[in-house]
Write an enzyme that holds these catalytic residues in place. Structure first.
Site, PDB file in Angstrom:
ATOM      1  N   CYS A  16      27.972  69.561  62.840  1.00 28.35           N
ATOM      2  CA  CYS A  16      26.878  68.822  61.935  1.00 28.35           C
ATOM      3  C   CYS A  16      27.063  67.351  62.176  1.00 28.35           C
ATOM      4  O   CYS A  16      27.955  66.973  62.817  1.00 28.35           O
ATOM      5  CB  CYS A  16      27.348  69.288  60.579  1.00 28.35           C
ATOM      6  SG  CYS A  16      28.968  68.614  59.999  1.00 28.35           S
ATOM      7  N   CYS A  19      29.971  65.905  60.570  1.00 31.74           N
ATOM      8  CA  CYS A  19      31.390  66.311  61.271  1.00 31.74           C
ATOM      9  C   CYS A  19      31.499  65.216  62.467  1.00 31.74           C
ATOM     10  O   CYS A  19      32.352  64.704  63.028  1.00 31.74           O
ATOM     11  CB  CYS A  19      31.330  67.678  62.128  1.00 31.74           C
ATOM     12  SG  CYS A  19      31.291  68.779  60.707  1.00 31.74           S
ATOM     13  N   ASP A 396      -1.559  45.410  82.591  1.00 28.47           N
ATOM     14  CA  ASP A 396      -1.689  45.006  84.049  1.00 28.47           C
ATOM     15  C   ASP A 396      -2.846  45.662  84.535  1.00 28.47           C
ATOM     16  O   ASP A 396      -3.229  47.001  84.071  1.00 28.47           O
ATOM     17  CB  ASP A 396      -0.411  45.222  84.683  1.00 28.47           C
ATOM     18  CG  ASP A 396      -0.847  44.837  86.155  1.00 28.47           C
ATOM     19  OD1 ASP A 396      -0.906  43.598  86.372  1.00 28.47           O
ATOM     20  OD2 ASP A 396      -0.494  45.599  86.957  1.00 28.47           O
TER      21      ASP A 396
END
Length: 702
Positions: A16, A19, A396
């Site tokens: 998680c 964690c 461009d």
């Protein structure tokens, strides 16, 4: 983090986001570690300093984290659902919960049998939670498991045994589903890692040997059979085939590869056998760079994620204080201590910040991984978010909106002159010239199957054109002014030439023995998809599109008119393009610049978002651009905008889900309806909504 002493490891069992944050802090606290960073999305640890693998694994023991080397290619074994320890334990806890509920309905909740069964359900299902929760409580670290430990033990103390057992079971289910969902999101990286084969057939002397890619060196020759994946970047020495490059560039149509063509590791050889000379080591291939850059991108926190992390840091202590106040203050005035302590425990559960913490990273991880598989390399959450806010894009012209090389658009002989014969004579002269326009004419002649004729006495006249002797005639090709010095060009032809020039074409004239015989118009053709892409961008929400070019204003205006671009800035030197981008940044706040990644480097760097075309072919684009469109394909640009905007929307939805469900649950305190199981459902529901909502990003296609 300095790269001089930087080490990287892959992580297993990282479950998680909370964690990951705790593990990162634990590694940072090791005595010889200077700095550390955990990439939750890629399950990766980077650190500077010295530490043994045992020390690192000990720092992650609370989550069962295991360490493997960064270069190790490990095929993850798939463990059946019921053989996973955490799932077996959850199932066992559920059985005791059901048994306890049956006994409590028959004999009452205070019956010793019911309490014993609920206690077993709590101990079996919550052993890992309590182990970490107590450790954190001693250190005054208030994470998810600490809050759950306090809530479960508190519920048991006030006699809510069944509620405590239900909370343990639902929490275990929540963690299992979150881990499953996050693993699904992480597969985007794992799929990239599996694209290139681990071995290849290599010619060593007269022998063919199968070697691991780590053993292959630059200059080795690979034999790639039809249907095989190319293992290394290289150049084709012999053979001809079509190669599916979708894994690298996102192109759906296979590309023809022949002698001197560049090929990439991880692409699929479809038809013929190829011999490929290796040009890059395994760690430097395009796919290796993509994997590295995607992982770095997923580790880089987006602005929203940084805000959420800061918010969560203060949010958890505030929730604990609120829960404490709810448990203590109302009973002082109204009594009913057990009721209000229960409400305080429910607030602890519903206030867990798990869904909030995971709301942004899971969306970023999913979006960047999915984009990489579609051939779009987004180099960080910050760029993903900024792209989602864009309203202005500068292009461009040459090589971006146009193909970047000249093509013959009009070949107009004088009435009475045979077109095929004039084309053969023209080709004979231009085949001896090195001018880019000459190459376009020769290519056009070959496409029209013009017979090649010998030419002699070739001469180039600087700034004017060229002439030579062909079939006993002097054939001259060059500017209108130059040909007019030797021949009369009719007024109607000059008017036609002027029209062609206004369309952005370079016009040349042809003379045979001093007599005008025809016109040739050459232009850098607009990409077939440019107009469609511009229209799509406008529909998506791009309000202002600018063309920046060094070309003549007439040419630039002609192309811009065809594409529907109103803001054209022509005759610009590179430094003037840079000034234009700075001016646009000042005027609009955020501006993206789309270019080829090399010639436009200063402007790309100055833009809020630099987007490079054809990133697979240039290391410069991979290194310098914020976003690289791996194929030389403008169609990837609207997709990129779509992904960015969708990600922004999903992050906002996630935060709304995470906070909204909790606010609704907290409001249930007022009528006294908030229970522990409703609280855990609110927390689990918010987390699952956030993760599943983020996984919708996997469905976005070009």
């Amino acid at each position: 983090m300095t790269t001089a002493n930087k080490k990287e490891y892959r992580l297993e069992n990282l479950t998680c986001a909370s964690c990951a944050m705790k593990f990162e802090n634990n590694v940072k606290s090791l005595p010889n570690i200077v700095d550390a960073q955990v990439n939750f999305g890629a399950s990766k640890l980077s650190y500077s300093g010295e530490a043994t693998i045992k020390e690192i694994e000990d720092a992650g023991a609370f989550d069962g984290i295991k360490v493997v080397t960064g270069t190790q290619r490990k095929k993850e074994s798939s463990t059946p659902f019921f053989k996973r320890r955490e799932n077996f334990v959850t199932l066992l806890s559920l059985l005791f919960l059901i048994a306890g509920s049956i006994v409590s309905f028959q004999k009452g909740e205070t019956h010793v049998g019911a309490i014993s069964l609920f206690t077993l359900a709590i101990i079996i299902g919550g052993a890992d939670i309590f182990k970490d929760g107590f450790k954190n409580l001693v250190r005054f670290e208030f994470d998810l498991k600490t809050l759950m430990t306090i809530a479960i033990i508190g519920a048991a103390i006030i006699g809510e045994w069944r509620e405590a057992a239900v909370v343990v079971f639902l929490f275990a289910i929540s963690e299992a589903l979150e881990a499953y969902s996050m693993n699904k999101a992480r597969k985007s990286i794992q799929k990239l890692m599996d694209i290139a084969p681990p071995t290849a057939i290599v010619k060593r002397g007269d022998e063919l040997v199968e070697l691991s890619t780590e053993e292959i060196v630059i200059g080795d020759v690979l034999l790639v059979k039809p249907g095989q994946k190319i293992a290394m970047d290289g150049v084709v020495l012999s053979g001809k085939s079509t190669v599916n490059q979708a894994a690298i560039t996102g192109e759906s149509i296979p590309v023809v590869k022949e002698r001197e063509s560049t090929v990439y590791a991880g692409t699929l050889n479809e038809e013929g056998a190829l011999e490929v000379s290796v040009t890059k080591l395994v760690g430097d291939t395009t796919i290796a760079k993509i994997i590295h850059l995607v992982e770095e991108a997923q580790a880089e926190k987006a602005p929203t994620q940084k805000f959420v992390d800061r918010f969560a840091k203060y949010y958890t202590p505030v929730i604990i204080i609120i829960a404490l106040l709810i448990a203590i203050i109302p009973p002082l005035f109204f009594g009913e201590w057990m009721t209000w302590i229960y409400q305080g425990l429910a607030v602890l559960v519903v206030g867990c910040p798990c869904a909030l913490v995971v709301s942004t990273p899971v969306a970023i991880v999913t979006a960047i991984g999915n984009a990489a598989r579609q051939g779009v390399l987004i180099k960080g959450g910050v760029h993903l978010e900024d792209t989602g806010h864009l309203r202005v894009i500068a292009f461009d012209k040459t090589g971006t909106l146009t193909k970047g090389y000249p093509e013959v658009t009009d070949f107009v002989p004088v009435e009475g002159i045979d077109k095929g014969e004039l084309l053969r004579l023209t080709q004979a002269v231009e085949s001896l010239s090195q001018h880019p326009l000459a190459k376009a004419i020769v290519t056009y002649a070959r496409k029209n199957h013009a017979e090649s004729l010998p030419a002699t006495d070739f001469q180039s006249v600087t700034g004017k054109g060229a002439f030579a002797q062909v079939d006993g005639m002097t054939v001259s090709i060059g500017s209108l002014d130059w040909i007019q010095e030797m021949a009369v060009i009719p007024e109607s032809t000059l008017l036609h030439a002027e029209t062609l020039q206004q369309e952005g074409k370079s016009v040349m004239a042809i003379a045979l023995d001093g007599q005008f015989c025809g016109l040739i118009a050459v232009a850098d053709p607009v990409r077939a998809e440019s107009k469609t892409v511009i229209d799509k961008l406008k529909k998506i929400g791009i309000q202002h599109i600018v063309m920046l070019t060094g070309d003549h204003p007439i040419t630039a205006q002609a192309i811009a008119k065809r594409l529907g671009i109103s803001d054209v800035r022509a005759s610009l030197l590179p430094e003037q393009k840079l000034d234009a981008i700075k001016q646009l940044n000042g005027q609009y706040g955020r501006v993206a610049m789309v270019g080829d990644g090399v010639n436009d480097a200063p402007a790309l760097a100055a833009a809020s978002i630099g987007i490079a075309m054809g990133g697979a072919g240039t290391d410069a684009a991979l290194e310098t651009a914020d976003i690289a469109l791996m194929a030389d394909d403008l169609e990837q640009l609207p997709y990129t905008m779509k992904v960015s905007r969708k990600t922004l929307r999903i992050i906002k939805e996630n935060i709304a889900f995470a906070l909204g469900l909790k606010i609704i649950a907290l409001l249930l305190i007022i009528p006294g309806w908030l229970t522990l199981w409703i609280a855990i459902f609110a927390d689990m529901g918010a987390t699952l909504l956030v993760v599943l909502n983020s996984l919708r990003l996997l469905r976005i296609q070009k």
